[in-house]
Design a protein around this motif. Structure first.
Motif, short mmCIF file in Angstrom:
data_model
loop_
_atom_site.label_atom_id
_atom_site.label_comp_id
_atom_site.label_asym_id
_atom_site.label_seq_id
_atom_site.Cartn_x
_atom_site.Cartn_y
_atom_site.Cartn_z
N TYR A 249 -8.33 1.98 -11.96
CA TYR A 249 -9.61 1.71 -12.60
C TYR A 249 -10.62 1.21 -11.56
CZ TYR A 249 -12.98 0.43 -16.14
OH TYR A 249 -14.12 0.36 -16.91
N ILE A 250 -10.18 0.30 -10.70
CA ILE A 250 -11.06 -0.20 -9.63
C ILE A 250 -11.51 0.95 -8.74
CG2 ILE A 250 -11.11 -1.57 -7.51
CD1 ILE A 250 -9.40 -3.67 -8.97
N SER A 251 -10.60 1.83 -8.38
CA SER A 251 -10.95 2.96 -7.52
C SER A 251 -11.95 3.90 -8.18
CB SER A 251 -9.71 3.76 -7.13
OG SER A 251 -8.92 3.01 -6.24
N ALA A 252 -11.83 4.07 -9.48
CA ALA A 252 -12.72 4.99 -10.19
C ALA A 252 -14.05 4.36 -10.58
CB ALA A 252 -12.01 5.52 -11.44
N HIS A 253 -14.08 3.03 -10.70
CA HIS A 253 -15.26 2.36 -11.23
C HIS A 253 -15.78 1.25 -10.31
CE1 HIS A 253 -14.76 4.36 -15.13
NE2 HIS A 253 -13.46 4.18 -14.93
N TYR A 254 -15.47 1.31 -9.01
CA TYR A 254 -15.85 0.25 -8.09
C TYR A 254 -17.36 0.03 -8.02
CZ TYR A 254 -17.11 3.93 -4.83
OH TYR A 254 -17.69 5.02 -4.25
N ALA B 40 -11.68 -9.83 -4.96
CA ALA B 40 -11.64 -9.55 -3.52
C ALA B 40 -11.23 -8.10 -3.27
CB ALA B 40 -10.70 -10.52 -2.81
N MET B 41 -10.30 -7.59 -4.06
CA MET B 41 -9.88 -6.18 -3.95
C MET B 41 -11.05 -5.26 -4.28
SD MET B 41 -7.52 -3.87 -3.40
CE MET B 41 -5.88 -4.55 -3.58
N LEU B 42 -11.77 -5.60 -5.33
CA LEU B 42 -12.96 -4.82 -5.71
C LEU B 42 -13.99 -4.83 -4.59
CD1 LEU B 42 -14.75 -3.30 -7.76
CD2 LEU B 42 -15.36 -5.56 -8.71
N ARG B 43 -14.25 -5.99 -4.04
CA ARG B 43 -15.21 -6.11 -2.95
C ARG B 43 -14.77 -5.30 -1.73
NH1 ARG B 43 -14.85 -11.34 -1.80
NH2 ARG B 43 -15.96 -11.90 -3.69
N LYS B 44 -13.47 -5.32 -1.44
CA LYS B 44 -12.94 -4.54 -0.31
C LYS B 44 -13.15 -3.05 -0.53
CE LYS B 44 -8.65 -3.92 2.28
NZ LYS B 44 -7.25 -4.36 2.43
N LYS B 45 -12.85 -2.59 -1.74
CA LYS B 45 -13.06 -1.18 -2.08
C LYS B 45 -14.53 -0.80 -1.93
CE LYS B 45 -12.36 2.88 -3.94
NZ LYS B 45 -11.94 3.97 -3.10
N MET C 215 -16.77 -2.24 -0.01
CA MET C 215 -17.14 -2.27 1.41
C MET C 215 -16.69 -0.99 2.12
SD MET C 215 -18.88 -4.75 2.53
CE MET C 215 -19.52 -6.22 1.81
N ILE C 216 -15.47 -0.57 1.86
CA ILE C 216 -14.95 0.65 2.49
C ILE C 216 -15.78 1.86 2.06
CG2 ILE C 216 -12.98 2.22 2.58
CD1 ILE C 216 -11.21 -0.36 2.45
N ALA C 217 -16.10 1.92 0.78
CA ALA C 217 -16.93 3.03 0.29
C ALA C 217 -18.32 2.99 0.92
CB ALA C 217 -17.04 2.96 -1.23
N SER C 218 -18.87 1.81 1.10
CA SER C 218 -20.20 1.72 1.71
C SER C 218 -20.16 2.15 3.17
CB SER C 218 -20.79 0.31 1.56
OG SER C 218 -20.21 -0.61 2.45
N ALA D 70 -25.63 0.22 -0.42
CA ALA D 70 -25.39 -1.00 -1.20
C ALA D 70 -25.47 -0.70 -2.69
CB ALA D 70 -26.41 -2.07 -0.82
N ARG D 71 -26.51 -0.04 -3.11
CA ARG D 71 -26.71 0.26 -4.53
C ARG D 71 -25.61 1.16 -5.08
NH1 ARG D 71 -28.77 4.50 -6.53
NH2 ARG D 71 -29.74 5.15 -4.61
N LYS D 72 -25.27 2.21 -4.34
CA LYS D 72 -24.26 3.17 -4.81
C LYS D 72 -22.85 2.56 -4.88
CE LYS D 72 -26.62 7.38 -3.39
NZ LYS D 72 -26.59 8.55 -2.50
N CYS D 73 -22.64 1.49 -4.15
CA CYS D 73 -21.31 0.87 -4.14
C CYS D 73 -21.22 -0.40 -4.99
CB CYS D 73 -20.91 0.57 -2.70
SG CYS D 73 -20.62 2.09 -1.78
#
Length: 105
Positions: A6-11, A45-50, A52-55, A69-72
């Motif tokens: 869910y985090i990966s799909a909705h980060y 923290a996991m959500l924030r990490k995901k 950051m990596i996506a950004s 920033a906005r897209k992530c």
């Protein structure tokens, strides 16, 4: 596992511990404790990490810092810059410039 998916799909959406605990079918306190024990970091923290990596990927692909920033899921641009600097030791702009320099070499 469902929470990680869910985090990966909705980060890029606003997510809370309460929402993630609901997905896991647990109380918020128990979920946060169990998640942190198993993953070594808190759910947020996991959500924030995901995020950051996506950004970072967006920055590498030429997105502006504000768009990345906005897209992530970082609605506060200045907070995003501070978190990025804390995580990676440089601003998003510096990262983007460094990446472009390396890719030209």
């Amino acid at each position: 596992q469902p929470v990680l998916e869910y985090i990966s799909a909705h980060y890029n959406e606003p997510l809370t511990n309460d929402q993630l605990a609901h997905i896991a079918g647990m109380s918020t306190v128990y979920f946060r404790k169990l998640f942190t024990q198993r993953m070594g970091i808190s759910p947020i923290a996991m959500l924030r990490k995901k995020r950051m990596i996506a950004s970072m990927m967006l920055l590498r692909n030429g997105e502006s810092v504000t768009d990345a920033a906005r897209k992530c899921g970082f609605p506060d641009y200045s907070n995003y810059i501070q978190l990025f600097r804390k995580q990676f030791g440089m601003t998003p702009t510096e990262y983007q410039q460094q990446y472009r320099k390396k890719s030209k070499e």
